[in-house]
Design a protein around this motif. Structure first.
Motif, PDB file in Angstrom:
ATOM      1  N   TRP A  80      36.097  19.067 -30.328  1.00 23.98           N
ATOM      2  CA  TRP A  80      37.324  19.283 -29.549  1.00 23.98           C
ATOM      3  C   TRP A  80      37.151  18.772 -28.122  1.00 23.98           C
ATOM      4  CZ3 TRP A  80      38.692  22.056 -25.182  1.00 23.98           C
ATOM      5  CH2 TRP A  80      40.060  22.240 -24.976  1.00 23.98           C
ATOM      6  N   MET A  81      36.002  19.065 -27.510  1.00 24.05           N
ATOM      7  CA  MET A  81      35.745  18.614 -26.139  1.00 24.05           C
ATOM      8  C   MET A  81      35.721  17.089 -26.051  1.00 24.05           C
ATOM      9  SD  MET A  81      35.300  21.285 -24.050  1.00 24.05           S
ATOM     10  CE  MET A  81      34.199  20.804 -22.727  1.00 24.05           C
ATOM     11  N   SER A  82      35.120  16.448 -27.040  1.00 28.28           N
ATOM     12  CA  SER A  82      35.062  14.979 -27.053  1.00 28.28           C
ATOM     13  C   SER A  82      36.453  14.378 -27.120  1.00 28.28           C
ATOM     14  CB  SER A  82      34.223  14.488 -28.234  1.00 28.28           C
ATOM     15  OG  SER A  82      32.870  14.840 -28.065  1.00 28.28           O
ATOM     16  N   ASP A  83      37.272  14.925 -28.005  1.00 29.36           N
ATOM     17  CA  ASP A  83      38.629  14.407 -28.151  1.00 29.36           C
ATOM     18  C   ASP A  83      39.467  14.662 -26.907  1.00 29.36           C
ATOM     19  OD1 ASP A  83      37.983  13.572 -30.679  1.00 29.36           O
ATOM     20  OD2 ASP A  83      38.859  15.296 -31.694  1.00 29.36           O
ATOM     21  N   LYS A  84      39.244  15.801 -26.272  1.00 28.57           N
ATOM     22  CA  LYS A  84      40.085  16.206 -25.145  1.00 28.57           C
ATOM     23  C   LYS A  84      39.706  15.492 -23.851  1.00 28.57           C
ATOM     24  CE  LYS A  84      43.162  19.162 -23.391  1.00 28.57           C
ATOM     25  NZ  LYS A  84      44.558  19.227 -23.842  1.00 28.57           N
ATOM     26  N   PHE A  85      38.399  15.319 -23.612  1.00 34.68           N
ATOM     27  CA  PHE A  85      37.966  14.836 -22.300  1.00 34.68           C
ATOM     28  C   PHE A  85      37.146  13.549 -22.342  1.00 34.68           C
ATOM     29  CE2 PHE A  85      38.221  19.511 -22.060  1.00 34.68           C
ATOM     30  CZ  PHE A  85      39.219  19.634 -21.121  1.00 34.68           C
ATOM     31  N   SER A  86      36.940  12.952 -23.499  1.00 33.71           N
ATOM     32  CA  SER A  86      36.152  11.741 -23.740  1.00 33.71           C
ATOM     33  C   SER A  86      34.665  12.085 -23.879  1.00 33.71           C
ATOM     34  CB  SER A  86      36.339  10.677 -22.656  1.00 33.71           C
ATOM     35  OG  SER A  86      35.461  10.846 -21.584  1.00 33.71           O
ATOM     36  N   ARG A  89      32.123  11.660 -20.713  1.00 33.41           N
ATOM     37  CA  ARG A  89      32.247  12.666 -19.661  1.00 33.41           C
ATOM     38  C   ARG A  89      31.626  13.987 -20.098  1.00 33.41           C
ATOM     39  NH1 ARG A  89      38.141  13.973 -17.422  1.00 33.41           N
ATOM     40  NH2 ARG A  89      37.903  11.792 -16.777  1.00 33.41           N
ATOM     41  N   VAL A  90      31.900  14.424 -21.322  1.00 32.45           N
ATOM     42  CA  VAL A  90      31.357  15.694 -21.808  1.00 32.45           C
ATOM     43  C   VAL A  90      29.843  15.617 -21.932  1.00 32.45           C
ATOM     44  CG1 VAL A  90      31.390  17.366 -23.694  1.00 32.45           C
ATOM     45  CG2 VAL A  90      33.503  16.226 -23.012  1.00 32.45           C
ATOM     46  N   ILE A  93      28.329  15.815 -18.383  1.00 29.86           N
ATOM     47  CA  ILE A  93      28.480  17.177 -17.848  1.00 29.86           C
ATOM     48  C   ILE A  93      27.506  18.123 -18.544  1.00 29.86           C
ATOM     49  CG2 ILE A  93      30.039  19.161 -17.731  1.00 29.86           C
ATOM     50  CD1 ILE A  93      32.329  17.212 -17.244  1.00 29.86           C
ATOM     51  N   LYS A 203      40.347   8.702 -24.857  1.00 31.04           N
ATOM     52  CA  LYS A 203      40.567  10.069 -25.328  1.00 31.04           C
ATOM     53  C   LYS A 203      41.472  10.046 -26.553  1.00 31.04           C
ATOM     54  CE  LYS A 203      42.003  11.573 -21.310  1.00 31.04           C
ATOM     55  NZ  LYS A 203      42.492  12.472 -20.249  1.00 31.04           N
ATOM     56  N   ALA A 206      43.500  15.847 -29.323  1.00 28.91           N
ATOM     57  CA  ALA A 206      42.625  16.953 -29.710  1.00 28.91           C
ATOM     58  C   ALA A 206      43.377  17.928 -30.607  1.00 28.91           C
ATOM     59  CB  ALA A 206      42.121  17.679 -28.469  1.00 28.91           C
TER      60      ALA A 206
END
Length: 488
Positions: A80-86, A89-90, A93, A203, A206
């Motif tokens: 979900w994080m990958s789809d939402k924020f690329s 970037r994840v 971070i 992106k 998500a």
């Protein structure tokens, strides 16, 4: 909930040149190696932390248990994080968060601070491996994907071997703080290389985030882990019963929620597959016996046998060597004869090794322990490789990407249960035996007996896994056996 490994290569992005692919792979390997290394370096340092903070083993073990629980909490969020924020970037971070947590651990002043900062490490480290693997999969040319992804196996094999040795050397010759500070230059290097060379993926849309599951799942696992840990001391205490009863109730609500939602945090519908159930339940017994004893050997070698931290790390090497030898061998055996033969052989080795440790005496030669450690590592390599592949083969094809977070998260949860339960049991047996030793004066034997008792408990769990191994069969077609997500 999607898994990042299921993402497709963007059509608008052309193939990357090989030098950029290699540079991207280096960034992922650095991040993965750092996280895996930190999963093993703390084990050897536990006796030192107990003495440094003048704390109990039961409290200090939470520095490992809390870390594994926080890993399990964020693994399902990776997709979900990958789809939402690329993904890039994840990934960056996550490495930054893990590095920050490592530095804070080094400057911790109390056991509680160590535990808190280890949670921060886990929240960052949990997404490094799955997102890194997904990015490498997306940038690797199809004709070279196998060899490039195979290079990611380097940290998987090297980190468990180097962790105890590196930790022992730092604890003995520098200070325990450096088992965490070593992550600062590694993490900064990963950030610099990753920021420069990792490609930016667009992106994607998500899926709906299961917020209910995101709250209930970690809460249930933490409460049950607490209850299991306290149960090692007393199964009838208020703390034990509160953790198990409240945690069990929350877990039940979590399961019902996941079962009813179209896009749950963890895909539980796959349990309708009988082959999957056999495989994952067997893996839970194997993982409980395996992860539950990771602290026993370092504690035994340092507190009872009197070895230094660095020597302890060297003594633990045969376990990693056995795993490195037999894990790839298990893959070849699996391809020829299936999961059952290597799995039975692996579980038999683990069970025999743990039962052998119950006969340990103060004058037992070191060679005996080295042989047992090699048996343990060999059994882990044979069993883990066979079970992981079997579980994936037993999963309906349309659920494979959704099941990966389930199996990864459950592994961390079982590890938390086992470590907390066994260390609690060991601590309670130590207290009882040391009290009894006051009457006969044999303190050393009284200190060794609790280890033998705990190894026996682990051996019984491994034996249950061995028995279940005989029921593993070649997975049957399951396409129609498990309904698709969102089915009623």
């Amino acid at each position: 909930m999607t898994n990042p490994t299921s993402a497709h290569i963007p059509q608008e992005q052309g193939p990357l040149p090989m030098n950029k692919i290699i540079a991207s792979l280096v960034a992922v390997v650095i991040g993965t190696f750092m996280v895996l290394l930190d999963s093993t370096v703390v084990n050897v340092a536990i006796p030192t932390l107990v003495n440094y903070f003048d704390s109990s083993l039961h409290l200090i073990q939470w520095s490992i248990t809390a870390y594994t629980l926080s890993l399990s909490a964020v693994i399902p969020l990776a997709g979900w994080m990958s789809d939402k924020f690329s993904p890039k970037r994840v990934f960056l971070i996550s490495i930054g968060l893990f590095t920050l947590g490592s530095v804070l651990c080094a400057f911790a002043q109390t056991p509680q601070q160590v535990i808190l900062f280890r949670i921060l490490q886990g929240l960052g480290g949990g997404m490094v491996s799955p997102i890194g693997m997904a990015m490498v999969y997306r940038i690797a040319p199809p004709e070279k994907r196998g060899s490039i992804i195979g290079m990611l196996g380097i940290p998987l094999l090297l980190a468990p071997a180097l962790g105890p040795v590196l930790s022992g050397w730092m604890v003995e010759y520098v200070s325990w703080q450096w088992i965490f500070l070593i992550n600062l230059p590694i993490g900064l290097l990963g950030l610099v290389i990753g920021k420069k060379y990792l490609p930016v993926f667009p992106k994607q849309k998500a899926p709906t985030l299961d917020k209910t599951g995101l709250i209930l799942g970690p809460l249930a696992f933490a409460l049950i882990t607490f209850g299991v840990g306290e149960g090692g001391v007393s199964w009838s205490s208020a703390r034990t019963l509160s953790g198990l009863i409240i945690g069990g109730a929350v877990l039940l609500v979590f399961i019902l929620s996941c079962w009813r939602k179209a896009e749950p945090l963890l895909e539980l519908r796959v349990f309708r597959s009988s082959d999957f159930r056999r495989g994952i339940i067997t893996s839970w017994f194997m993982q409980a016996a395996m992860y539950g004893t990771v602290l026993l050997f370092p504690l035994l070698l340092q507190q009872i046998k009197g070895y230094s931290p660095f020597t302890t790390g060297l003594i633990l090497l045969p376990q990693a060597i056995g795993s490195m030898i037999f894990m790839p061998l298990a893959g070849r055996i699996f391809d020829k004869v299936g999961a059952r033969p290597p799995l039975i052989a692996g579980m038999a080795l683990m069970t025999s090794g743990l039962f052998a440790m119950t006969f340990l005496r103060t004058d037992t030669p070191l060679l005996f322990i080295l042989v047992v450690l090699f048996m343990q590592g060999s059994g882990m390599g044979l069993s883990m490789m066979s079970l992981n592949t079997y579980v994936l083969n037993a999963t309906p094809r349309h659920l494979v990407s959704r099941v990966t977070p389930l199996t990864s998260a459950s592994q961390q949860v079982i590890a938390s249960f086992a470590i907390s339960g066994f260390t609690g049991f060991l601590a309670s047996r130590m207290k009882a035996n040391l009290t009894l030793s006051g009457t006969n004066g044999n303190v050393l034997e009284a200190s060794l007996t609790p280890f033998c008792d705990t190894f026996f408990a682990a051996a019984c769990i491994a034996c249950a896994g061995l028995a279940l191994s005989f029921f593993i069969r070649k997975p049957q077609p399951v396409a129609a056996e498990v309904s698709s997500p969102g089915a009623s």
